[in-house]
Design an enzyme around this catalytic site. Structure first.
Site, mmCIF file in Angstrom:
data_model
loop_
_atom_site.group_PDB
_atom_site.id
_atom_site.type_symbol
_atom_site.label_atom_id
_atom_site.label_comp_id
_atom_site.label_asym_id
_atom_site.label_seq_id
_atom_site.Cartn_x
_atom_site.Cartn_y
_atom_site.Cartn_z
ATOM 1 N N ARG A 59 0.871 -1.192 0.000
ATOM 2 C CA ARG A 59 0.000 0.000 0.000
ATOM 3 C C ARG A 59 0.902 1.234 0.000
ATOM 4 N NH1 ARG A 59 -3.848 2.357 4.828
ATOM 5 N NH2 ARG A 59 -4.985 3.896 3.562
ATOM 6 N N HIS A 60 0.406 2.319 -0.590
ATOM 7 C CA HIS A 60 1.162 3.587 -0.599
ATOM 8 C C HIS A 60 1.457 4.013 0.847
ATOM 9 C CE1 HIS A 60 -2.429 5.494 0.917
ATOM 10 N NE2 HIS A 60 -3.084 4.795 0.022
ATOM 11 N N GLY A 61 2.345 4.956 0.969
ATOM 12 C CA GLY A 61 2.725 5.463 2.299
ATOM 13 C C GLY A 61 1.704 6.475 2.833
#
Ligand SMILES: O=P(O)(O)O[C@H]1[C@H](OP(=O)(O)O)[C@@H](OP(=O)(O)O)[C@H](O)[C@@H](O)[C@H]1OP(=O)(O)O
Length: 439
Positions: A59-61
């Site tokens: 998942r993105h940050g």
């Protein structure tokens, strides 16, 4: 006397932030050493095993609030600064020091902490799997990067690559990444999901019903009492906005914001369940199509593992590592398809009390930068597949060994490997699909 109130650095309710939680809450040892890896936890499954392929789905940050939540936070700020009254220090701080600094154009973009989340994860994974995530493999093009088209994901994969190149002090290497929304945003391409869930107002009825329960009413009343606001002003939406605001102030700025004083642990558990209900019914076991829409991603992972299993017989693996960056809604459907975190009893608006011990808890599964890692090992006794969630080994459902033979895993997922056809699962008779023309 003048007692200096010292707020704890971490809000007491930080473990209940669900998909808006920090990665450090699922791996607290990282708070003191962001690059720490647990080598014993990740040792090869048996003597004579060497890792030959790794796929990471990440998942993105950490990101800013989406536009819709910035609007809700502004409404909350205006109401509290104008009408709230009490003699508490934290309210004085909200009224005199805290500034409404969120703007709508932030709309879910990555923040500096989110770039660091990926830079540091890259270094930890390279440290954990040095023979695969290596400078040599980067230079021989055996590491591939794929991302969702959303800016927060593109910026995350760029940060991940930066993390690797800085770790190896590589100045002369240009790493490309491929944007592939069929893989990383499959839910946008699945007609049946769009029709039956995204655009169907009744699909999240349990989420809506939970907002009318006694549990949520108690949270609303307690928040109204703390602020001395009329009960009619403190809606479930406003409560959720305040909970999100506390989570964003913490995740983005690492501060224990005065807004967090609006909730105690009991309130946070209720609000965590409200978020879990949304994820369960929109991304998890609630509706079959949620998980079936991830068939493309499932086949992509196992197709590559199969290719590696075939290539290793001839001594050379084309793709050593694949890094794929997506969303919480990329990861949750795939975990559900594979049977992870499935509870006996579905999560509904009526069984909050009974679901205290539920396994479908997004706070523990998909914080920012959450990651699934599949590691294929070549061992004397055959190929073994290890699965990691957030850098910790996780056994496949109904398989007790922590790194079973690859064939055992393939046998376990036989029906999905032979079926799970995205086109068939996502097909909707043309006549009845309202928004399909835009696809
Ligand atoms: O409540 P918001 O608007 O933040 O919901 C976001 C999703 O965030 P999440 O619910 O996962 O915390 C966001 O997922 P992310 O993994 O990209 O952060 C999603 O992309 C965005 O569309 C919103 O989801 P929704 O289902 O459209 O509300």
């Amino acid at each position: 006397e003048n007692i200096q109130v010292v707020y704890p650095k971490i809000p007491a309710i930080a473990e209940y932030f669900g998909t808006k939680g920090r990665y450090e809450e699922v791996n607290p040892h990282l708070i003191d050493d962001i690059l720490a890896v647990n080598k014993t936890l990740l040792k090869p499954p048996s003597v004579g095993c060497s890792p030959i392929h790794l796929t990471a789905i990440i998942r993105h940050g950490t990101r800013y609030p989406t536009r819709k939540n910035v609007k809700k936070i502004r409404h909350l700020y205006d109401l509290v600064t104008k009408e709230a009254m009490n003699n508490k220090k934290w309210l004085h701080e909200i009224k005199t020091q805290w500034k409404m600094w969120y703007t709508e154009d932030m709309d879910g973009q990555i923040v500096a902490k989110g770039r660091d989340d990926h830079r540091h994860l890259a270094v930890r994974l390279a440290t954990s799997f040095p023979s695969l995530i290596s400078e040599e493999n980067i230079r021989s093009n055996r590491i591939k990067f794929i991302t969702s088209s959303k800016h927060r994901c593109v910026d995350s994969v760029i940060a991940f690559k930066e993390g690797l190149l800085n770790f190896w002090e590589c100045k002369d290497v240009e790493l490309i990444h491929e944007v592939d929304d069929m893989l990383m945003r499959f839910f946008d391409k699945c007609r049946r999901f769009i029709e039956d869930v995204e655009n169907n107002k009744t699909a999240l009825k349990e989420v809506d019903l939970f907002k009318t329960t006694a549990e949520m009413k108690r949270v609303q009343i307690k928040m109204a009492d703390r602020l001395q606001l009329p009960y009619s002003h403190v809606t479930p939406d406003l409560v959720e906005a305040a909970f999100y605001l506390c989570s964003y102030e913490f995740a983005i700025k690492s501060v224990n914001s005065p807004w967090c004083n609006l909730f105690d642990e009991m309130d946070a558990k209720v609000l965590e369940y409200a978020n879990d209900l949304k994820q369960y019914w929109k991304r998890g076991y609630g509706h079959d199509i949620n998980r079936k829409s991830s068939c493309t991603l499932f086949h992509d992972v196992f197709g590559r593992l199969d290719r590696t299993a075939n290539e290793i017989r001839f001594g050379h693996v084309t793709e050593a590592v694949t890094v794929q960056v997506g969303h919480a809604e990329t990861i949750l459907p795939l975990l559900s398809l594979m049977g992870f975190f499935k509870d006996e009893t579905p999560l509904t608006s009526e069984n909050y009390a009974k679901q205290q011990g539920r396994s479908f808890r997004t706070s523990h599964i998909v914080p920012y930068a959450a990651n699934l890692v599949f590691v294929l090992y070549d061992c004397r006794e055959g190929l073994r597949l290890q699965f990691l969630l957030n850098e910790k080994p996780l056994t496949f459902p109904n398989i007790s060994q922590s790194a079973p033979l690859y064939e055992t895993v393939r046998e376990h997922y036989k029906d999905l490997l032979e079926g799970c056809n995205f086109e068939e699962e996502c097909e909707v008779p043309r006549a009845s699909c309202s928004k399909c023309s835009e696809l």
